[in-house]
Design a protein around this motif. Structure first.
Motif, short mmCIF file in Angstrom:
data_model
loop_
_atom_site.label_atom_id
_atom_site.label_comp_id
_atom_site.label_asym_id
_atom_site.label_seq_id
_atom_site.Cartn_x
_atom_site.Cartn_y
_atom_site.Cartn_z
N GLU A 175 8.62 35.03 50.53
CA GLU A 175 8.87 36.00 52.24
C GLU A 175 7.90 34.55 53.01
N LEU A 176 6.92 33.50 52.31
CA LEU A 176 6.44 32.51 53.30
C LEU A 176 6.96 31.63 53.46
N ALA A 177 7.80 31.36 52.66
CA ALA A 177 9.35 29.59 52.77
C ALA A 177 10.02 30.14 54.39
N GLY A 178 10.27 31.85 53.98
CA GLY A 178 10.45 32.23 55.51
C GLY A 178 10.20 32.34 56.20
N GLN A 179 9.19 32.13 56.56
CA GLN A 179 8.56 32.14 57.78
C GLN A 179 8.13 30.76 58.02
N ALA A 180 8.16 29.87 57.72
CA ALA A 180 7.65 28.88 58.08
C ALA A 180 8.04 27.92 59.18
N GLY A 181 7.89 27.76 60.29
CA GLY A 181 8.48 26.57 60.71
C GLY A 181 8.01 25.15 60.73
N ASP A 182 7.29 24.67 60.09
CA ASP A 182 7.34 22.96 60.23
C ASP A 182 7.64 22.61 58.84
N LEU A 183 7.90 21.33 59.07
CA LEU A 183 8.60 20.43 57.73
C LEU A 183 7.62 20.47 56.78
N ALA A 184 6.06 20.83 56.92
CA ALA A 184 5.09 20.44 55.80
C ALA A 184 4.95 21.60 55.29
N ASP A 185 4.65 22.71 56.23
CA ASP A 185 4.41 23.73 55.49
C ASP A 185 5.54 24.30 54.24
N LEU A 186 6.42 23.86 54.80
CA LEU A 186 7.77 24.35 54.19
C LEU A 186 7.25 23.95 53.06
N LEU A 187 7.89 21.83 52.64
CA LEU A 187 7.41 20.88 52.01
C LEU A 187 5.85 21.92 50.49
N ALA A 188 5.03 22.22 51.34
CA ALA A 188 4.32 22.87 50.25
C ALA A 188 4.53 24.22 49.61
N ILE A 189 5.04 24.79 50.31
CA ILE A 189 5.41 25.90 50.11
C ILE A 189 6.87 25.98 48.66
N GLU A 190 6.55 24.80 48.42
CA GLU A 190 7.58 25.03 47.89
C GLU A 190 7.75 24.47 46.68
N GLU A 191 6.82 22.70 47.05
CA GLU A 191 5.31 22.93 45.43
C GLU A 191 5.07 24.04 44.51
N GLN A 192 4.44 24.56 45.65
CA GLN A 192 4.03 25.50 45.03
C GLN A 192 4.72 26.08 44.11
#
Length: 323
Positions: A175-192
């Protein structure tokens, strides 16, 4: 937006960790694993009071042996038989009747020597476990029997709780990955998310192993061919009969060993006999060819001197004693 996303990510991870810890401690407190070993044919597993000693009334009722307790059954049989083929066929028939399958097998020996053996590892459906043990034991003479039980209820409940927590965490991360607008946040979410999915696969694999062990019991059977069965009774009569059979069997084996030894030595004995006969014939022929000395007649005895009798004695006077 970036700050809000990071805050939501941190909250989701904290919630997942708290849920996992709570589930783990709850599963461990629900029941402690109980392992019991039963040997020599005893079927009293005694998994009730010992396992429920540390449980509250509600939890003990919920995890009673008749209501969802996760118990792994294993057994080992050592058997002897005088009719190897028939006993082996009965074991396989018992496995077929119980819908069991052979996980591994190993065999050796020879029928001529009467020392064949076979080792089976059966995977038996847990519902047919007791029936299979009875049928297998009836196939031959059981010299040793061992049964073990392992209560994995606590570990299984803990796995389920961890998986539930990880799947909840996975859903929040998606759900957070769908709301992330920044690439750095998206990469952090994908890692977790990758780490959570790895843990889900690991725990799922452990759960599958438990499911397999719970659905199918493991029974090891060792079957040996013997000429005389080991007595299962220890009274005087059975011991005397067994001693007589063993002594007679040993005597018969000794005679057979001597006969077999002579058969092995027969070619050497034949060669030795031929050599001895040849030497005897040669010596006899040589003795016949040797010239014989003429036999000398014995010398004639010497004539007695005049006036003496035999052996040089004087003759007795004819007319009385000498004057």
């Amino acid at each position: 937006m970036k700050r809000a996303t990071s805050l939501l990510l941190a909250l989701a991870l904290c919630a997942g960790l708290l849920a996992g810890c709570g589930a783990s401690s709850g599963g461990t407190a629900a029941a402690m694993p109980n392992s019991t070993v039963v040997e020599e044919g005893s079927l009293d597993f005694a998994t009730g009071e010992a396992a429920d000693a540390g449980l509250s009334g509600t939890e003990a009722d919920r995890l009673s042996p008749n209501d969802g307790r996760k118990i792994i059954y294993n057994a080992s049989l050592e058997m002897e038989t005088e009719e190897f083929d028939a006993t082996r066929d009965k074991l396989l028939e018992a496995a077929e009747t119980a819908s069991a399958w052979v996980q591994s097998s190993d065999e050796g020996g020879s029928a001529e020597a009467g020392d064949r053996w076979v080792r089976y590892t059966f995977r038996v459906p847990s519902d047919s476990y007791a029936d299979f043990l009875n049928d297998a034991a009836a196939a031959g003479s059981v010299t040793y029997k061992s049964e073990t039980t392992e209560d994995v209820t606590a570990d299984y409940v803990d796995l389920e709780a961890r998986l539930e927590s990880l799947r909840t965490q996975e859903a929040r991360l998606l759900e957070l990955a769908g709301q992330a607008g920044d690439l750095a946040d998206l990469l952090a979410i994908e890692e977790q998310l990758a780490q959570v999915r790895y843990e889900i696969e690991s725990y799922t694999g452990q759960q599958r192993v438990y499911d397999s062990l719970l659905a199918y019991s493991t029974v090891d059977v060792s079957l040996d061919e013997v000429r005389i069965l080991t007595p299962v009774s220890n009274n005087f009569g059975s011991r005397a009969v067994t001693a007589f059979k063993e002594s007679w069997h040993n005597f018969a084996n000794g005679v057979q060993d001597v006969a077999i030894g002579l058969i092995y030595l027969l070619p050497a004995l034949l060669v030795l006999a031929v050599v001895v006969l040849a030497v005897f014939a040669i010596l006899r022929a040589a003795r016949r060819r040797r010239p014989q000395k003429p036999v000398q007649p014995p010398p004639a005895p010497a004539a007695p001197a005049p006036g003496t009798g035999a052996a040089g004695e004087k003759p007795a006077p004819k007319y009385g004693p000498e004057q």
